[in-house]
Design a protein around this motif. Structure first.
Motif, PDB file in Angstrom:
ATOM      1  N   GLY A  34       0.778  -1.220   0.000  1.00  0.00           N
ATOM      2  CA  GLY A  34       0.000   0.000   0.000  1.00  0.00           C
ATOM      3  C   GLY A  34       0.807   1.266   0.000  1.00  0.00           C
ATOM      4  N   THR A  38      -3.767   4.105   2.029  1.00  0.00           N
ATOM      5  CA  THR A  38      -4.556   2.885   1.860  1.00  0.00           C
ATOM      6  C   THR A  38      -3.620   1.687   1.710  1.00  0.00           C
ATOM      7  N   THR A  40      -3.666  -2.828   0.717  1.00  0.00           N
ATOM      8  CA  THR A  40      -4.329  -4.092   0.423  1.00  0.00           C
ATOM      9  C   THR A  40      -3.739  -5.115   1.378  1.00  0.00           C
ATOM     10  N   LYS A  92      -9.136  -4.355   0.905  1.00  0.00           N
ATOM     11  CA  LYS A  92      -8.507  -3.032   0.846  1.00  0.00           C
ATOM     12  C   LYS A  92      -8.999  -2.152   1.989  1.00  0.00           C
ATOM     13  N   THR A  93      -8.059  -1.404   2.541  1.00  0.00           N
ATOM     14  CA  THR A  93      -8.428  -0.385   3.509  1.00  0.00           C
ATOM     15  C   THR A  93      -8.727   0.896   2.744  1.00  0.00           C
ATOM     16  N   ASN A  94      -9.292   1.864   3.448  1.00  0.00           N
ATOM     17  CA  ASN A  94      -9.466   3.180   2.841  1.00  0.00           C
ATOM     18  C   ASN A  94      -9.053   4.230   3.862  1.00  0.00           C
TER      19      ASN A  94
END
Length: 157
Positions: A34, A38, A40, A92-94
């Protein structure tokens, strides 16, 4: 009548979905790719149970234990972890995802410290912030569908 059913049914589904509570999933954090905002996460989902009255029957079934004492003796930390499915998942983060590490505090030895993504990843890679426990690779995910709401380090002895 048909028109009202056509309108009410989709509306009921949308309302139920919007108010659904986030779910909790435990996983082994295998890899992180990432940026500073963000990432993954490559995750291997786990069955994770604290050995208590509410979970002992499930642990006995999953672990093949005949008695509660046998389950407790086989898991002296009081935690049962099982990985019955080797499938890796990519989530995935945001920018709204929250990250927490388990850190020491004078008043609360089980305190969680909110940290930025880069600090969380550094801890996972072995650069643990001062006052925090070494990262044990297990995380608790709070998920809203496939969106990661939070990632919390799980420390167990």
């Amino acid at each position: 009548m048909k028109l009202s059913v056509r309108l009410v049914m989709p509306l009921a589904f949308l309302l139920a979905t919007a108010w659904a509570a986030p779910t909790v999933q435990y996983a082994e954090l295998k890899k992180v790719n990432g940026t500073s905002q963000t990432a993954t996460l490559t995750l291997d989902y786990l069955d994770f149970f604290v050995l208590d009255d509410g979970n002992i029957k499930q642990v006995m079934k999953l672990g093949g234990y005949r008695t509660p004492d046998e389950a407790s003796d086989a898991n002296p930390s009081g935690i049962y972890i099982s990985n019955t499915n080797p499938q890796l998942r990519l989530l995935k983060t945001n920018s709204k995802t929250k990250f927490y590490l388990v850190c020491l505090a004078d008043s609360d030895p089980g305190q969680f410290r909110s940290v930025e993504l880069k600090t969380f990843v550094a801890s996972w890679q072995g650069d643990t912030p001062k006052g925090c426990w070494p990262f044990a690779q297990t995380v608790q995910l709070e998920l809203d569908g496939s969106r990661i709401v939070s990632v919390t380090e799980v420390y167990y002895p």
